[in-house]
Design a protein around this motif. Structure first.
Motif, PDB file in Angstrom:
ATOM      1  N   GLU A  93      73.115  56.456 -12.553  1.00 38.35           N
ATOM      2  CA  GLU A  93      72.779  55.535 -11.465  1.00 38.35           C
ATOM      3  C   GLU A  93      71.276  55.443 -11.278  1.00 38.35           C
ATOM      4  OE1 GLU A  93      76.674  55.993  -8.571  1.00 38.35           O
ATOM      5  OE2 GLU A  93      74.715  56.716  -7.894  1.00 38.35           O
ATOM      6  N   VAL A  94      70.799  54.206 -11.123  1.00 36.48           N
ATOM      7  CA  VAL A  94      69.397  53.990 -10.793  1.00 36.48           C
ATOM      8  C   VAL A  94      69.382  53.279  -9.442  1.00 36.48           C
ATOM      9  CG1 VAL A  94      67.225  52.941 -11.492  1.00 36.48           C
ATOM     10  CG2 VAL A  94      68.808  53.782 -13.235  1.00 36.48           C
ATOM     11  N   ALA A  95      68.833  53.947  -8.431  1.00 37.34           N
ATOM     12  CA  ALA A  95      68.868  53.376  -7.085  1.00 37.34           C
ATOM     13  C   ALA A  95      67.451  53.213  -6.552  1.00 37.34           C
ATOM     14  CB  ALA A  95      69.673  54.275  -6.152  1.00 37.34           C
ATOM     15  N   ASP A  96      67.225  52.132  -5.810  1.00 36.87           N
ATOM     16  CA  ASP A  96      65.911  51.942  -5.193  1.00 36.87           C
ATOM     17  C   ASP A  96      66.071  51.706  -3.696  1.00 36.87           C
ATOM     18  OD1 ASP A  96      66.048  49.022  -4.509  1.00 36.87           O
ATOM     19  OD2 ASP A  96      66.143  48.779  -6.683  1.00 36.87           O
ATOM     20  N   ASP A  97      64.944  51.734  -2.983  1.00 36.92           N
ATOM     21  CA  ASP A  97      64.998  51.522  -1.537  1.00 36.92           C
ATOM     22  C   ASP A  97      64.318  50.196  -1.192  1.00 36.92           C
ATOM     23  OD1 ASP A  97      62.478  52.282  -2.201  1.00 36.92           O
ATOM     24  OD2 ASP A  97      62.375  54.027  -0.887  1.00 36.92           O
ATOM     25  N   GLY A  98      64.489  49.216  -2.081  1.00 37.00           N
ATOM     26  CA  GLY A  98      63.893  47.892  -1.883  1.00 37.00           C
ATOM     27  C   GLY A  98      64.681  47.043  -0.900  1.00 37.00           C
ATOM     28  N   PRO A  99      64.349  45.751  -0.820  1.00 36.29           N
ATOM     29  CA  PRO A  99      64.987  44.860   0.149  1.00 36.29           C
ATOM     30  C   PRO A  99      66.424  44.492  -0.210  1.00 36.29           C
ATOM     31  CG  PRO A  99      63.413  43.651  -1.205  1.00 36.29           C
ATOM     32  CD  PRO A  99      63.265  45.094  -1.565  1.00 36.29           C
ATOM     33  N   GLY A 100      66.882  44.830  -1.437  1.00 38.33           N
ATOM     34  CA  GLY A 100      68.259  44.508  -1.805  1.00 38.33           C
ATOM     35  C   GLY A 100      68.423  43.052  -2.199  1.00 38.33           C
ATOM     36  N   ILE A 101      69.652  42.684  -2.514  1.00 42.10           N
ATOM     37  CA  ILE A 101      69.939  41.350  -3.066  1.00 42.10           C
ATOM     38  C   ILE A 101      71.085  40.741  -2.272  1.00 42.10           C
ATOM     39  CG2 ILE A 101      70.588  40.107  -5.175  1.00 42.10           C
ATOM     40  CD1 ILE A 101      69.791  42.754  -6.691  1.00 42.10           C
ATOM     41  N   ALA A 102      70.964  39.456  -1.913  1.00 44.84           N
ATOM     42  CA  ALA A 102      72.038  38.790  -1.172  1.00 44.84           C
ATOM     43  C   ALA A 102      73.291  38.708  -2.047  1.00 44.84           C
ATOM     44  CB  ALA A 102      71.585  37.397  -0.747  1.00 44.84           C
ATOM     45  N   PRO A 103      74.484  38.847  -1.412  1.00 42.64           N
ATOM     46  CA  PRO A 103      75.734  38.984  -2.177  1.00 42.64           C
ATOM     47  C   PRO A 103      76.005  37.831  -3.146  1.00 42.64           C
ATOM     48  CG  PRO A 103      76.156  38.843   0.209  1.00 42.64           C
ATOM     49  CD  PRO A 103      74.695  38.988   0.036  1.00 42.64           C
ATOM     50  N   GLU A 104      75.566  36.609  -2.808  1.00 39.93           N
ATOM     51  CA  GLU A 104      75.899  35.491  -3.711  1.00 39.93           C
ATOM     52  C   GLU A 104      75.186  35.595  -5.064  1.00 39.93           C
ATOM     53  OE1 GLU A 104      74.355  35.214  -0.797  1.00 39.93           O
ATOM     54  OE2 GLU A 104      72.737  33.705  -0.839  1.00 39.93           O
ATOM     55  N   HIS A 105      74.080  36.357  -5.104  1.00 37.94           N
ATOM     56  CA  HIS A 105      73.347  36.474  -6.379  1.00 37.94           C
ATOM     57  C   HIS A 105      73.901  37.569  -7.271  1.00 37.94           C
ATOM     58  CE1 HIS A 105      70.258  33.736  -5.061  1.00 37.94           C
ATOM     59  NE2 HIS A 105      70.047  34.454  -3.972  1.00 37.94           N
ATOM     60  N   VAL A 106      74.482  38.606  -6.651  1.00 40.08           N
ATOM     61  CA  VAL A 106      74.796  39.826  -7.406  1.00 40.08           C
ATOM     62  C   VAL A 106      75.638  39.572  -8.668  1.00 40.08           C
ATOM     63  CG1 VAL A 106      75.897  42.101  -7.284  1.00 40.08           C
ATOM     64  CG2 VAL A 106      74.419  41.319  -5.429  1.00 40.08           C
ATOM     65  N   ARG A 143      71.688  35.201 -18.553  1.00 41.55           N
ATOM     66  CA  ARG A 143      70.355  35.020 -19.116  1.00 41.55           C
ATOM     67  C   ARG A 143      69.526  34.110 -18.229  1.00 41.55           C
ATOM     68  NH1 ARG A 143      72.949  32.885 -24.579  1.00 41.55           N
ATOM     69  NH2 ARG A 143      73.153  34.834 -25.705  1.00 41.55           N
ATOM     70  N   PHE A 144      68.321  34.547 -17.948  1.00 44.33           N
ATOM     71  CA  PHE A 144      67.323  33.799 -17.177  1.00 44.33           C
ATOM     72  C   PHE A 144      67.670  33.644 -15.695  1.00 44.33           C
ATOM     73  CE2 PHE A 144      66.636  31.971 -21.538  1.00 44.33           C
ATOM     74  CZ  PHE A 144      65.431  32.611 -21.755  1.00 44.33           C
ATOM     75  N   TYR A 145      68.734  34.296 -15.226  1.00 42.40           N
ATOM     76  CA  TYR A 145      69.033  34.205 -13.798  1.00 42.40           C
ATOM     77  C   TYR A 145      68.090  35.132 -13.031  1.00 42.40           C
ATOM     78  CZ  TYR A 145      71.509  33.549  -9.459  1.00 42.40           C
ATOM     79  OH  TYR A 145      71.819  33.211  -8.171  1.00 42.40           O
ATOM     80  N   ARG A 146      67.408  34.576 -12.042  1.00 41.38           N
ATOM     81  CA  ARG A 146      66.521  35.376 -11.194  1.00 41.38           C
ATOM     82  C   ARG A 146      66.753  34.979  -9.752  1.00 41.38           C
ATOM     83  NH1 ARG A 146      62.726  32.970 -15.468  1.00 41.38           N
ATOM     84  NH2 ARG A 146      61.501  34.709 -16.289  1.00 41.38           N
ATOM     85  N   VAL A 147      66.613  35.964  -8.858  1.00 45.25           N
ATOM     86  CA  VAL A 147      66.759  35.656  -7.438  1.00 45.25           C
ATOM     87  C   VAL A 147      65.529  34.886  -6.977  1.00 45.25           C
ATOM     88  CG1 VAL A 147      66.974  36.627  -5.133  1.00 45.25           C
ATOM     89  CG2 VAL A 147      68.176  37.689  -7.065  1.00 45.25           C
ATOM     90  N   ASP A 148      64.367  35.332  -7.416  1.00 45.10           N
ATOM     91  CA  ASP A 148      63.114  34.723  -6.991  1.00 45.10           C
ATOM     92  C   ASP A 148      62.258  34.554  -8.255  1.00 45.10           C
ATOM     93  OD1 ASP A 148      60.516  34.241  -6.173  1.00 45.10           O
ATOM     94  OD2 ASP A 148      60.589  35.632  -4.484  1.00 45.10           O
ATOM     95  N   THR A 149      62.279  33.337  -8.809  1.00 49.06           N
ATOM     96  CA  THR A 149      61.629  33.107 -10.100  1.00 49.06           C
ATOM     97  C   THR A 149      60.140  33.416 -10.039  1.00 49.06           C
ATOM     98  OG1 THR A 149      63.261  31.423 -10.540  1.00 49.06           O
ATOM     99  CG2 THR A 149      61.356  31.430 -11.962  1.00 49.06           C
TER     100      THR A 149
END
Ligand code: ADP
Length: 264
Positions: free
Chosen positions: A193-206, A212-218
């Motif tokens: 497991e690799v875990a971070d304490d960042g802002p996380g990702i909205a469920p629709e993106h997960v 390929r080439f999918y990014r939450v924030d290009t």
């Protein structure tokens, strides 16, 4: 693009009756459309740095010609764009090689704990320079069957993402635990497991992150030097190792990526 159902119909007269043959082409056409999208994406991703480089050259030939300070700055930015194209082409080659190998499971006996500690060691100086600590919780040894370079790539892609998209200052935790009987693999396994304490990702993106080439924030991904191919490569490598990949994230709660690999 979306593909509707597609059929080929052949009508053949046969002994006074008529034979109708239906062939389902939906899947073949979906494949062709995905390939077209992929080529369009690659072209766009390569065009972006090329356009930037063309602009820098124009500036160097014109306004910045007699300004040594500006010249240095523009050359540095050009070098950055060239590095981006280089990463993109390397990632594309990795993907294409992996697609050719999908059916061949790697057989080298490796210690995943040693690889994890090596990858963390390599990335720690860069992470610490950004204010991110990498913490490890690893067993003595974790034998798996695998491809050393590819598992190192999985580890570095996941750790790099956790550092890139995590908090500042932040903490990335890398853990490796035995699983007595993994329900889907129906075998003993290791869970990394690799875990971070960042802002996380909205469920629709997960669910789409491994495309390929999918990014939450290009903009953010590009600014961090991302190609948008890292998780897609991770997924291919994990599949080739007959493993499973899981991404869990929630806004405000960080992101946890797990790779489950059969134990050797
Ligand atoms: P990139 O080169 O853009 O990092 P990846 O395929 O590795 O490409 O990741 C795809 C996208 O998933 C990233 O652009 C980012 O939006 C998101 N992502 C990946 N890892 C994390 C993470 N640990 N926390 C938040 N977002 C993440």
């Amino acid at each position: 693009g979306a593909v509707e159902a597609a059929y080929e119909v052949r009508i053949t007269p046969l002994d006074g009756t008529v034979l109708l043959v239906f062939r389902d082409l939906t899947e073949a056409q979906a494949g062709a459309s995905q390939r077209r999208d992929f080529v369009a994406n690659v072209s766009h991703e390569l065009k972006t740095p090329l356009t930037a480089i063309a602009g820098f050259i124009e500036t160097l030939q014109g306004p910045a010609r007699d300004d040594p300070a500006a010249r240095g700055r523009f050359l540095a930015m050009m070098a950055q764009e060239v590095a981006r194209m280089d990463r993109l082409v390397s990632d594309l080659l990795s993907l294409s090689r992996l697609e050719g190998q999908a059916r061949r499971r790697p057989t080298d006996r490796l210690d995943l704990a040693a690889l994890a500690s090596e990858a963390a060691g390599l990335l720690r100086p860069g992470a610490e320079a950004e204010g991110v600590r990498i913490a490890l919780d690893l067993p003595e040894a974790a034998p798996v069957q695998g491809d050393r370079d590819q598992l190192m790539q999985v580890l570095s892609n996941l750790i790099e993402n956790a550092v890139k998209y995590g908090a500042r200052p932040g903490r990335v935790t890398l853990t490796l635990q035995p699983v007595a009987r993994e329900p889907v693999l129906r075998a003993r396994a290791w869970r990394l497991e690799v875990a971070d304490d960042g802002p996380g990702i909205a469920p629709e993106h997960v669910p789409r992150l491994t495309e390929r080439f999918y990014r939450v924030d290009t903009g953010r991904s590009r600014a961090q030097g991302g190609t948008g191919l890292g998780l897609s490569i991770v997924k291919h490598i994990v599949n080739r190792h007959r493993g499973r990949l899981r991404i869990e994230s929630a806004p405000g709660e960080g992101t946890r990526v797990s790779v489950i690999l059969p134990a050797a």
